[in-house]
Scaffold this active site. Sequence first.
Site, PDB file in Angstrom:
ATOM      1  CD1 TRP A  73      20.644 -11.122  48.769  1.00  0.00           C
ATOM      2  CD2 TRP A  73      21.757 -12.393  47.306  1.00  0.00           C
ATOM      3  NE1 TRP A  73      21.622 -10.351  48.208  1.00  0.00           N
ATOM      4  CE2 TRP A  73      22.330 -11.112  47.309  1.00  0.00           C
ATOM      5  CE3 TRP A  73      22.298 -13.368  46.467  1.00  0.00           C
ATOM      6  CZ2 TRP A  73      23.402 -10.774  46.491  1.00  0.00           C
ATOM      7  CZ3 TRP A  73      23.364 -13.030  45.662  1.00  0.00           C
ATOM      8  CH2 TRP A  73      23.900 -11.758  45.679  1.00  0.00           C
ATOM      9  NE  ARG A  74      17.657  -6.205  48.286  1.00  0.00           N
ATOM     10  CZ  ARG A  74      18.315  -5.122  47.894  1.00  0.00           C
ATOM     11  NH1 ARG A  74      17.902  -4.423  46.854  1.00  0.00           N
ATOM     12  NH2 ARG A  74      19.400  -4.739  48.540  1.00  0.00           N
ATOM     13  CD  GLU A 112      24.169  -9.223  54.185  1.00  0.00           C
ATOM     14  OE1 GLU A 112      25.355  -8.868  54.238  1.00  0.00           O
ATOM     15  OE2 GLU A 112      23.307  -8.575  53.575  1.00  0.00           O
ATOM     16  CD  GLN A 160      36.838  -8.942  53.474  1.00  0.00           C
ATOM     17  OE1 GLN A 160      37.448  -8.184  52.755  1.00  0.00           O
ATOM     18  NE2 GLN A 160      36.749  -8.786  54.769  1.00  0.00           N
ATOM     19  CB  THR A 161      33.586 -11.240  47.104  1.00  0.00           C
ATOM     20  OG1 THR A 161      33.678 -11.391  45.695  1.00  0.00           O
ATOM     21  CG2 THR A 161      32.395 -12.040  47.578  1.00  0.00           C
ATOM     22  N   GLY A 209      37.193 -17.630  47.966  1.00  0.00           N
ATOM     23  CA  GLY A 209      38.194 -17.057  48.853  1.00  0.00           C
ATOM     24  C   GLY A 209      37.758 -16.999  50.318  1.00  0.00           C
ATOM     25  CE1 TYR A 236      26.788  -4.887  56.767  1.00  0.00           C
ATOM     26  CE2 TYR A 236      27.291  -7.189  56.282  1.00  0.00           C
ATOM     27  CZ  TYR A 236      26.681  -5.992  55.951  1.00  0.00           C
ATOM     28  OH  TYR A 236      25.921  -5.918  54.816  1.00  0.00           O
ATOM     29  CG  ASP A 252      28.161  -2.649  53.514  1.00  0.00           C
ATOM     30  OD1 ASP A 252      27.887  -1.431  53.555  1.00  0.00           O
ATOM     31  OD2 ASP A 252      27.759  -3.398  52.606  1.00  0.00           O
ATOM     32  CB  CYS A 294      25.079  14.785  50.291  1.00  0.00           C
ATOM     33  SG  CYS A 294      26.750  14.148  50.213  1.00  0.00           S
TER      34      CYS A 294
END
Length: 374
Positions: free
Chosen positions: A44-45, A61, A66-67, A105, A144, A162, A230
């Site tokens: 999809w990019r 998106e 959730q997956t 789901g 989001y 996310d 970091c």
Amino acid sequence: MDAPCAIVGAMTVAVRLPRRKKSRTPEVAELLAWYDRHARALPWRARRGERPDPYRVWLSEIMLQQTTVKAVAPYYARFLSRWPTIDALAAASLDDVLRAWAGLGYYARARNLHTCAKVVVELHDGQFPSDMAALRALPGIGDYTAAAVAAIAFNVPTVPVDGNVERVVSRLFAVEKEFPAAKPVIKQLAASLLPSDRAGDFAQALMDLGATICSPKRPACALCPWPDACLANARGNQEMFPRKAPKREGQLRCGAAFVVFRSDARVLLRRRPDKGLLASMMEVPGSEWTHDFDQSRAQRSAPRLRAKVQWQRLRGTVRHVFTHFPLELVVFAAQVPRATTAPKGARWVKIDELRDEALPNLMRKVLAHALDRR
Ligand code: SF4
């Protein structure tokens, strides 16, 4: 980027954000350069030089909530080949959309996806708005997703945060505050990094960093574009972030499911109510799911059929874990003659056509359990 100074301790209230004087700090420039070299090739990019298609961005998106990318890829390909445009999706029947979604789901998302397509066609002439507030007003689009579509499809300067991005940012700044209280802090910190250009690439770079390098366990810091900036890496306690309060699992609920086989290789299914968990999906008849399960009381929920029915309690149970609670079902099965009619609101479905039904994973487990033990 200034040295990350927003170590947000449980006792610390104020958050000192790094100052953003430049439009793109050296570290953000490094992240973008890393993204130019290592961006994931996702179906999809948009490729470099291509304009992102808001329909594809939105569809992916919604599916990705959730997956995982791996789980979504075949569903995305199927949806896109069947409904290549938002107009085509808006014209589809809800049943067809739910069927195509079955197995992914969180079925409320499929219903919202369909409603959203209709709203975009009816109110926005088939064009997704680029404005965050207008996106947010669409069905099934939360903060989001609005930020992701705005940034990726329209280059609006915003950062979708996310779980992956939360992990990266919480490590980068060593955010000591626990979830969920840390969420707004992490959002602010992520926004503080935003460059004045390439908002879509910046968002996707953060997502890719979280998905491929800054993994929950054993992050590959040697390959990260931010090893020096970091704080968690400097301290060597990367896996301690994000800080989470201990999880409380929901209380177990139990129920009974009734699988009726007809002698012509059909099984009885009915549709769940329009509202609530697994709304509008198909199911085998069953009892309520309760904390104080009582088998003889649950048996009163067995479907009433115009045939002599001999229920057999199958050995074992079916377990399933929803987001808020685990569920355990006992399964009863019965065989009825071919002439048996379906009660009101139910219908007979050929066993070898069950895969085409909008059955949630739980019901697929129940049917597999009954077919195995028949
Ligand atoms: S240095 Fe390591 S912990 Fe820090 S952001 Fe990079 S991968 Fe994550």
